[in-house]
Design a protein around this motif. Structure first.
Motif, PDB file in Angstrom:
ATOM      1  N   TYR A  33       0.849  -1.189   0.000  1.00  0.00           N
ATOM      2  CA  TYR A  33       0.000   0.000   0.000  1.00  0.00           C
ATOM      3  C   TYR A  33       0.882   1.235   0.000  1.00  0.00           C
ATOM      4  CZ  TYR A  33      -3.167  -3.637   1.478  1.00  0.00           C
ATOM      5  OH  TYR A  33      -3.873  -4.803   1.540  1.00  0.00           O
ATOM      6  N   PHE A  35       0.937   5.640   0.268  1.00  0.00           N
ATOM      7  CA  PHE A  35       0.211   6.783   0.811  1.00  0.00           C
ATOM      8  C   PHE A  35       0.979   8.078   0.514  1.00  0.00           C
ATOM      9  CE2 PHE A  35      -2.450   4.106   3.556  1.00  0.00           C
ATOM     10  CZ  PHE A  35      -1.644   3.017   3.785  1.00  0.00           C
ATOM     11  N   TYR A  37       1.183  11.764   2.481  1.00  0.00           N
ATOM     12  CA  TYR A  37       0.811  12.543   3.648  1.00  0.00           C
ATOM     13  C   TYR A  37       1.258  13.979   3.461  1.00  0.00           C
ATOM     14  CZ  TYR A  37      -0.352   8.510   6.578  1.00  0.00           C
ATOM     15  OH  TYR A  37      -0.945   7.399   7.111  1.00  0.00           O
ATOM     16  N   ARG A  50      -4.450   7.468  -0.760  1.00  0.00           N
ATOM     17  CA  ARG A  50      -3.846   6.146  -0.629  1.00  0.00           C
ATOM     18  C   ARG A  50      -4.094   5.339  -1.899  1.00  0.00           C
ATOM     19  NH1 ARG A  50      -7.207   3.513   4.054  1.00  0.00           N
ATOM     20  NH2 ARG A  50      -8.174   5.550   4.177  1.00  0.00           N
ATOM     21  N   LYS A  95       3.652   0.758   2.844  1.00  0.00           N
ATOM     22  CA  LYS A  95       3.385  -0.262   3.836  1.00  0.00           C
ATOM     23  C   LYS A  95       3.232  -1.597   3.108  1.00  0.00           C
ATOM     24  CE  LYS A  95       0.141  -2.366   6.898  1.00  0.00           C
ATOM     25  NZ  LYS A  95       0.233  -3.581   6.063  1.00  0.00           N
TER      26      LYS A  95
ATOM     27  N   ASN B  32      -1.739  -1.009  15.929  1.00  0.00           N
ATOM     28  CA  ASN B  32      -0.302  -0.969  15.659  1.00  0.00           C
ATOM     29  C   ASN B  32       0.188   0.423  16.044  1.00  0.00           C
ATOM     30  OD1 ASN B  32      -0.375  -2.833  12.507  1.00  0.00           O
ATOM     31  ND2 ASN B  32      -0.582  -3.485  14.614  1.00  0.00           N
ATOM     32  N   TYR B  34       3.542   3.241  16.485  1.00  0.00           N
ATOM     33  CA  TYR B  34       4.838   3.557  15.899  1.00  0.00           C
ATOM     34  C   TYR B  34       5.452   4.761  16.600  1.00  0.00           C
ATOM     35  CZ  TYR B  34       2.791   0.923  11.983  1.00  0.00           C
ATOM     36  OH  TYR B  34       2.186  -0.033  11.207  1.00  0.00           O
ATOM     37  N   TYR B  36       8.271   7.627  15.400  1.00  0.00           N
ATOM     38  CA  TYR B  36       9.092   8.162  14.329  1.00  0.00           C
ATOM     39  C   TYR B  36       9.884   9.353  14.870  1.00  0.00           C
ATOM     40  CZ  TYR B  36       6.366   5.579  10.836  1.00  0.00           C
ATOM     41  OH  TYR B  36       5.770   4.598  10.100  1.00  0.00           O
ATOM     42  N   LEU B  46      11.614   5.716  10.951  1.00  0.00           N
ATOM     43  CA  LEU B  46      10.919   4.782  11.826  1.00  0.00           C
ATOM     44  C   LEU B  46      11.893   4.272  12.886  1.00  0.00           C
ATOM     45  CD1 LEU B  46       8.443   3.071  12.550  1.00  0.00           C
ATOM     46  CD2 LEU B  46       9.226   1.396  10.866  1.00  0.00           C
ATOM     47  N   TYR B  49       8.186  -0.026  16.255  1.00  0.00           N
ATOM     48  CA  TYR B  49       6.774  -0.258  16.080  1.00  0.00           C
ATOM     49  C   TYR B  49       6.357  -1.445  16.928  1.00  0.00           C
ATOM     50  CZ  TYR B  49       7.765  -3.914  12.556  1.00  0.00           C
ATOM     51  OH  TYR B  49       8.205  -5.029  11.893  1.00  0.00           O
ATOM     52  N   ILE B  51       3.044  -4.290  17.639  1.00  0.00           N
ATOM     53  CA  ILE B  51       1.776  -4.872  17.213  1.00  0.00           C
ATOM     54  C   ILE B  51       0.945  -5.339  18.400  1.00  0.00           C
ATOM     55  CG2 ILE B  51       2.674  -5.532  14.960  1.00  0.00           C
ATOM     56  CD1 ILE B  51       2.873  -8.404  16.012  1.00  0.00           C
ATOM     57  N   ARG B  94      -2.076   2.687  13.752  1.00  0.00           N
ATOM     58  CA  ARG B  94      -2.909   2.155  12.690  1.00  0.00           C
ATOM     59  C   ARG B  94      -3.896   1.182  13.314  1.00  0.00           C
ATOM     60  NH1 ARG B  94      -0.741  -1.411  10.044  1.00  0.00           N
ATOM     61  NH2 ARG B  94      -2.400  -1.541   8.503  1.00  0.00           N
ATOM     62  N   GLU B  99      -5.433  -3.969   6.687  1.00  0.00           N
ATOM     63  CA  GLU B  99      -4.081  -3.744   6.184  1.00  0.00           C
ATOM     64  C   GLU B  99      -3.885  -2.386   5.543  1.00  0.00           C
ATOM     65  OE1 GLU B  99      -3.091  -8.382   4.996  1.00  0.00           O
ATOM     66  OE2 GLU B  99      -2.951  -6.780   3.533  1.00  0.00           O
ATOM     67  N   ASN B 100      -4.928  -1.880   4.878  1.00  0.00           N
ATOM     68  CA  ASN B 100      -4.696  -0.683   4.075  1.00  0.00           C
ATOM     69  C   ASN B 100      -5.045   0.609   4.792  1.00  0.00           C
ATOM     70  OD1 ASN B 100      -7.447  -0.847   4.143  1.00  0.00           O
ATOM     71  ND2 ASN B 100      -7.740  -0.301   1.995  1.00  0.00           N
ATOM     72  N   THR B 101      -5.297   0.515   6.079  1.00  0.00           N
ATOM     73  CA  THR B 101      -5.643   1.754   6.771  1.00  0.00           C
ATOM     74  C   THR B 101      -4.407   2.603   6.991  1.00  0.00           C
ATOM     75  OG1 THR B 101      -5.458   0.596   8.870  1.00  0.00           O
ATOM     76  CG2 THR B 101      -7.661   0.856   7.948  1.00  0.00           C
ATOM     77  N   GLU B 102      -4.660   3.896   6.942  1.00  0.00           N
ATOM     78  CA  GLU B 102      -3.540   4.814   7.076  1.00  0.00           C
ATOM     79  C   GLU B 102      -3.167   4.968   8.533  1.00  0.00           C
ATOM     80  OE1 GLU B 102      -6.589   5.550   6.494  1.00  0.00           O
ATOM     81  OE2 GLU B 102      -7.221   7.466   7.367  1.00  0.00           O
ATOM     82  N   ALA B 103      -2.069   5.657   8.765  1.00  0.00           N
ATOM     83  CA  ALA B 103      -1.639   5.953  10.119  1.00  0.00           C
ATOM     84  C   ALA B 103      -2.182   7.308  10.558  1.00  0.00           C
ATOM     85  CB  ALA B 103      -0.109   5.966  10.198  1.00  0.00           C
ATOM     86  N   PHE B 104      -2.538   7.385  11.820  1.00  0.00           N
ATOM     87  CA  PHE B 104      -2.922   8.648  12.444  1.00  0.00           C
ATOM     88  C   PHE B 104      -1.782   9.077  13.345  1.00  0.00           C
ATOM     89  CE2 PHE B 104      -7.313   8.787  11.114  1.00  0.00           C
ATOM     90  CZ  PHE B 104      -7.617   7.458  10.869  1.00  0.00           C
ATOM     91  N   PHE B 105      -1.482  10.365  13.336  1.00  0.00           N
ATOM     92  CA  PHE B 105      -0.323  10.852  14.070  1.00  0.00           C
ATOM     93  C   PHE B 105      -0.726  11.751  15.225  1.00  0.00           C
ATOM     94  CE2 PHE B 105       3.391   9.621  11.577  1.00  0.00           C
ATOM     95  CZ  PHE B 105       2.790   9.161  10.425  1.00  0.00           C
TER      96      PHE B 105
END
Lengths: 115, 114
Positions: A33, A35, A37, A50, A95, B32, B34, B36, B46, B49, B51, B94, B99-105
């Motif tokens: 995948y 992305f 940002y 994405r 990813k 998940n 992370y 950074y 990175l 991380y 899980i 995440r 699997e394809n979800t983005e990361a939130f920061f």
């Protein structure tokens, strides 16, 4: 190991014009995948768009679209009708699929929008 | 809600001092998580991380360490800071089941080692 490369440290575009930001990546995986940002001066990371590697159709989100070339491992971001609020640092991210959970970022492209 | 709380927002520490940055998240369980680091003029590196609770993967060998004592808590630590540890530290999450979800920061912590 997967890597993400953004070869343009800085870009500039005139308001209302179109700009393309480049991103290439290296991977041996077939399922992954990608992305883009955006990080404005506030430093808050915001997802722009994405793309799933198994999808041939390029993703679009309003003024933002990508040109995903899987064979070339290229994932560029096109911003149409650029606005002053688009000025930010843009990061490309990768990813892997399956059990891979690492999210790897490029070094970023700083976009300036000229009025 | 995918809210991420990071504190402190800004930190100035002397060389050789310890460090503890905390990140707590809201929303779905078993995310998940992370850590950074963004050095001045550079991209996001990175560092760690996770899980799940107690499960930490280290990406870069250095004097930093991470721990996950609770499902929604992720801590970045150092016993002795170096000047090179200065930077902007971001915690991200995440959803673990998609699997394809983005990361939130989170909002990040700016660390200056002096």
């Amino acid at each position: 190991a997967q890597t993400v490369t953004q070869s343009q440290p800085e870009m500039s575009v005139q308001e209302a014009e179109t700009v393309t930001l480049s991103c290439t990546y290296d991977t041996s995986e077939s399922d992954y995948y990608l992305f883009w940002y955006k990080q404005p001066p506030s430093r808050q990371m915001i997802l722009v768009i994405r793309q799933e590697a198994y999808k041939q159709q390029n993703a679009t989100e309003n003024r933002f679209s990508v040109n995903f070339q899987k064979a070339a491992k290229s994932f560029s971001l096109k911003i149409s009708d650029s606005q002053l609020g688009d000025a930010a640092m843009y990061f490309c991210a990768y990813k892997g699929g399956g059990a891979t959970n690492k999210l790897i970022f490029g070094t970023g492209t700083l976009l300036a929008v000229q009025p | 809600s995918q809210t991420i709380h990071q504190w402190p927002a800004t930190l100035v520490q002397p060389v050789g001092s310890p460090l503890s940055l905390e990140c707590t998240v809201e929303g779905t369980s078993n995310p998940n998580l992370y850590w950074y680091r963004q050095a001045a003029g550079r991209g996001l590196q990175l560092l760690f991380y996770s899980i799940g609770i107690g499960q930490i993967s280290s990406e870069v060998p250095q004097n930093l360490s991470a721990s996950r004592p609770q499902d929604r808590q992720f801590i970045l630590s150092s016993k002795k800071l170096l000047l090179s540890d200065s930077g902007f530290y971001l915690c991200a999450r995440r959803k673990g089941f998609s699997e394809n979800t983005e990361a939130f920061f989170g909002q990040g912590t700016r660390l200056t080692v002096v």
